[in-house]
Design an enzyme around this catalytic site. Structure first.
Site: not given
Lengths: 367, 367
Positions: B225, B229
């Site tokens: 995750d 980003k």
């Protein structure tokens, strides 16, 4: 205005911010061929450059051309006429001055479809009537009004607060250190670690010597700069603040020195009052805290205030570095931990950045 | 599309973020009469609601109408046809799913003039080719692509980084805690004050019980995750990152537990590996520091990495609270002290806020 894909730009003000902005504008125009960015007017308080046929003024040499010019600036109504007649897709006024006269004329420019970008606080922290006139003129004509740099320079303060409000969040409290000068003074006078700073008067003298204060430090110490910024933020969250004089502002100028003839005389006599500030600092230290000069808005009670407060050494406000600003937004959605934005809140380059980003928003709009 | 002052909106996805967004959209439509906001399509993965004549779907009851609907969702090309034919001033697709198929179709929507707003990371952290297709399609047609919530939810991360880049600042380094789960875990496991947290496995179990992790905590602990980003932020500053697999990502899943059959089995066996994490924490403590799970981009060297690092207890990254995110942007203009943005980086309401603010930018554009 016909829909030629051209944006005509008029700049007033060619000082520190104005020069940084011109450099950024030159880069921007080189990177973005569409719409075509045309500088059609640039003026200082004494001189101007413009062409009756709107021939572009070369961005790279605009300052030199202005220095050499013998044209006088147009009056504001004539400038608006000139921009409206320019037949460009959009016309934008960049006000890089801190002139109240120009600020007062914003509604008349906006009403005629001319968008405005400015770093000045003048139009937004004066009378509430002017604030209303500006935003109703913008809403009616569709011309944009951007003033990101009026609070926190290039930091995304105004845009973030507007997004919170516009998306329906409920802002409950805003708190922070909104002045680079005050930040520098207190981070130095009452540091969070080490043995503590020097005497208050010595810290003020040092800040002035390093260029962190206005020529007369009283112009920072009276707190009015912070009060003006708070006025702007409070109005964005919907509080009808009549003026920066509508709420308590703690001045750090001893009453006896209000009338000192000059900044130098003020500085010379300031040591007489060091004991006072030292006592305030010591009182905070006894609680394990440090003093900081902050502004705050409690939205529910409509209480706005500016002055000294004590903060835990581990708090983000106490831990600020150098002359950085910090803004904490407490909202219903963000809950107990605020949305925090911090960094340099003054300086030519970052202030100009807030102007350039406003202009980019205007030229990026589809049509 | 004719210039009627109406924006037609299609929403795909009616889960947690979708429901929060609908509530914000209802408020927005009530506050802003112009342009008229019309919901003309809403779909989940199984069902849809739309009318051949584009009759508005009532916002207040859209979720109930969708639940009761017997219409099947349109295929993506048909949805694009439907929106393009709608004769509205503007058409906007809101993608509140995390579907890769929909993300892959963004270029075809944008090319046809349909603007897109999404909180999904899928389109921006996958192949670099898709990233290029999306933004070149947007540039060619003038349709907007907003994805603020793909990094940091409602925090103004994407917009701020784009402003820095677009105004010509030179971003040198980006660093921060980009995952609410990782923030919560390490703020709890290695607090900056007090006697320190519990065993690592107990902290992970606690975070899962409180709803801070995915159903299988390995989906957070693998670091992907954060890597996704970082990929998005790196591409915005101009690095051609091929995929999140192009740079080192430290997984916190012990190799022996990669193949555990379930999240529960993983959690049951995690205590066997507590000593490892305890040693890492103790090593940092010896230096007076704490460990945090961070991502960083060094723009000059193009080095991107994700993993554990040691930080001074007084640093903003160490001092983070709860599950807050923090983003530090080091730039040429901002100098030694970075521009910092911190606050909640996950949650339905704040994620939906980033979607709503994107939509507001689209409908606010003059024309």
């Amino acid at each position: 205005m016909a829909a030629t894909r051209q944006v005509n730009i008029a700049i007033i003000g060619a000082g520190g911010v104005g020069k940084c902005f011109l450099a950024q504008l030159e880069q921007l125009a080189a990177r973005r061929p569409t719409p075509k960015i045309v500088l059609c007017y640039i003026a200082s308080s004494k001189k101007a450059v413009y062409n009756a046929d709107y021939a572009p003024i070369a961005l790279s040499s605009a300052i030199a051309t202005l220095s050499a010019s013998s044209q006088a600036p147009l009056g504001l109504p004539s400038l608006a006429d000139y921009l409206v007649s320019s037949n460009a897709h959009k016309a934008v006024l960049i006000d890089n001055t801190s002139s109240q006269d120009i600020a007062d004329a914003y509604p008349s420019f906006l009403r005629r479809g001319i968008s405005i970008v400015t770093p000045s606080k003048k139009a937004f922290s004066g009378s509430y009537q002017l604030w209303q006139d500006i935003f109703s003129a913008s809403a009616e004509s569709g011309a944009s009004m951007y003033h990101e740099s009026s609070v926190g320079a290039g930091l995304p303060i105004i845009s973030t607060l507007r997004d919170l409000v516009d998306t329906g969040d409920e802002v409950t409290k805003i708190e922070g250190v909104f002045s680079g000068t005050m930040s520098f003074l207190f981070n130095s006078f009452a540091p969070t670690s080490g043995t503590g700073g020097g005497k208050w008067s010595a810290e003020v003298a040092k800040a002035k010597a390093l260029g962190y204060t206005e020529p007369d430090p009283r112009d920072d110490l009276n707190g009015m700069d912070v009060a003006r910024k708070l006025t702007i933020l409070a109005r964005i969250v919907g509080l009808e603040v009549e003026s920066p004089a509508s709420f308590p502002v703690q001045s750090l100028i001893p009453a006896e020195l209000e009338s000192a003839a000059s900044g130098d005389e003020f500085l010379a006599r300031l040591p007489e009052f060091d004991a006072q500030m030292e006592a305030t600092k010591a009182e905070a230290e006894k609680e394990g805290k440090v003093i900081r000069y902050v502004g705050s808005i409690d939205v529910a009670t409509k209480e706005i205030k500016v002055g000294l407060q004590k903060f835990d050494r581990a708090s983000p406000i106490a831990g600020l570095k150098g002359s950085d600003n910090i803004f904490s937004f407490y909202t219903k959605r963000y809950g107990a931990n605020p949305l925090i934005i911090q960094g340099a809140g003054a300086g030519g380059e970052v202030t100009a950045m807030g102007v350039t980003s406003g202009l980019i928003k205007i030229i990026s709009h589809q049509s």
